[in-house]
Design a protein around this motif. Structure first.
Motif, mmCIF file in Angstrom:
data_model
loop_
_atom_site.group_PDB
_atom_site.id
_atom_site.type_symbol
_atom_site.label_atom_id
_atom_site.label_comp_id
_atom_site.label_asym_id
_atom_site.label_seq_id
_atom_site.Cartn_x
_atom_site.Cartn_y
_atom_site.Cartn_z
ATOM 1 N N LYS A 82 0.875 -1.181 0.000
ATOM 2 C CA LYS A 82 0.000 0.000 0.000
ATOM 3 C C LYS A 82 0.905 1.222 0.000
ATOM 4 O O LYS A 82 1.816 1.340 0.814
ATOM 5 N N LEU A 83 0.698 2.125 -0.957
ATOM 6 C CA LEU A 83 1.470 3.362 -1.018
ATOM 7 C C LEU A 83 0.778 4.448 -0.211
ATOM 8 O O LEU A 83 -0.430 4.395 0.028
ATOM 9 N N GLU A 84 1.544 5.447 0.187
ATOM 10 C CA GLU A 84 0.974 6.588 0.917
ATOM 11 C C GLU A 84 0.005 7.367 0.039
ATOM 12 O O GLU A 84 -1.015 7.841 0.512
ATOM 13 N N GLN A 85 0.349 7.507 -1.238
ATOM 14 C CA GLN A 85 -0.499 8.208 -2.198
ATOM 15 C C GLN A 85 -0.554 7.407 -3.492
ATOM 16 O O GLN A 85 0.456 6.858 -3.926
ATOM 17 N N ASN A 90 3.739 8.414 -8.171
ATOM 18 C CA ASN A 90 4.117 7.481 -7.109
ATOM 19 C C ASN A 90 4.054 6.035 -7.598
ATOM 20 O O ASN A 90 4.936 5.228 -7.287
ATOM 21 N N LEU A 91 3.012 5.717 -8.349
ATOM 22 C CA LEU A 91 2.871 4.372 -8.904
ATOM 23 C C LEU A 91 4.015 4.064 -9.864
ATOM 24 O O LEU A 91 4.601 2.971 -9.822
ATOM 25 N N ASP A 92 4.368 5.031 -10.693
ATOM 26 C CA ASP A 92 5.454 4.851 -11.662
ATOM 27 C C ASP A 92 6.810 4.693 -10.981
ATOM 28 O O ASP A 92 7.618 3.851 -11.383
ATOM 29 N N ALA A 97 11.260 1.086 -9.586
ATOM 30 C CA ALA A 97 12.202 0.566 -8.592
ATOM 31 C C ALA A 97 12.149 -0.956 -8.528
ATOM 32 O O ALA A 97 13.178 -1.629 -8.625
ATOM 33 N N ILE A 98 10.963 -1.524 -8.389
ATOM 34 C CA ILE A 98 10.890 -2.972 -8.227
ATOM 35 C C ILE A 98 11.193 -3.709 -9.526
ATOM 36 O O ILE A 98 11.583 -4.872 -9.499
ATOM 37 N N GLY A 141 7.498 6.451 0.099
ATOM 38 C CA GLY A 141 6.089 6.392 -0.279
ATOM 39 C C GLY A 141 5.379 5.096 0.042
ATOM 40 O O GLY A 141 4.180 4.977 -0.203
ATOM 41 N N VAL A 142 6.086 4.116 0.593
ATOM 42 C CA VAL A 142 5.443 2.853 0.966
ATOM 43 C C VAL A 142 4.824 3.021 2.346
ATOM 44 O O VAL A 142 5.502 3.328 3.312
#
Length: 162
Positions: A82-85, A90-92, A97-98, A141-142
């Motif tokens: 779950k991301l903060e936003q 943020n999704l990108d 990263a992963i 952001g996680v």
């Protein structure tokens, strides 16, 4: 010929293409001649269809299916993130990263309670803890991480039901 055209889907794949794709999913190493025999074509038209499916991106590539236990990676962990936003940036950033981490075998953007679902493979609990501490928890952001360890695969398939 009219029957073949009637069997062509919206994607442009007809009944013969479907036979070809099913056969390749069962054995991606078969020769063009063996594939042609299996789908009822001669080798030349079979090869033309195969090359067209590759050009169209229907066949995205070829690979070997490796047993993860046999190569020392017996642990599969499903991780809900779950991301903060949930803004596009943020999704990108998270996705980029992963995408660089070889332990992440699959990553899906999800609806519902969590934003991402990952499948990660590792050698043992210690290597997963290292992945968690040094990679996942270091991402900005996680907001929440939930890990579920697989006890075993009931079904695993890469064969699409075409």
């Amino acid at each position: 010929m009219a029957q073949l055209e009637a069997e062509t889907t919206k994607s442009g794949i007809d009944a013969i293409d479907r036979k070809l794709l099913r056969a390749l999913q069962e054995d991606g190493r078969m020769t063009v001649q063996a594939l042609a025999d299996k789908v009822g074509l001669s080798a030349s038209p079979c090869l033309r269809r195969l090359r067209q499916l590759e050009r169209d991106g229907v066949i995205a590539g070829y690979s070997a299916n490796i047993d993860q236990k046999s190569v020392g990676l017996p642990v599969s962990v499903f991780i809900s993130i779950k991301l903060e936003q949930q803004r596009a940036r943020n999704l990108d950033v998270f996705g980029a990263a992963i995408s660089r981490w070889p332990e992440v075998m699959e990553c899906y953007l999800m609806t519902g309670q969590f934003d991402f679902l990952l499948r990660v493979v590792c050698a043992d609990l210690e290597s997963y803890e290292l992945f968690l501490r040094e990679r996942l928890t270091q991402l900005d952001g996680v907001a929440h991480i939930e890990s579920s360890f697989s006890l075993g695969a009931v079904k695993f398939s890469r064969v699409l039901p075409i």
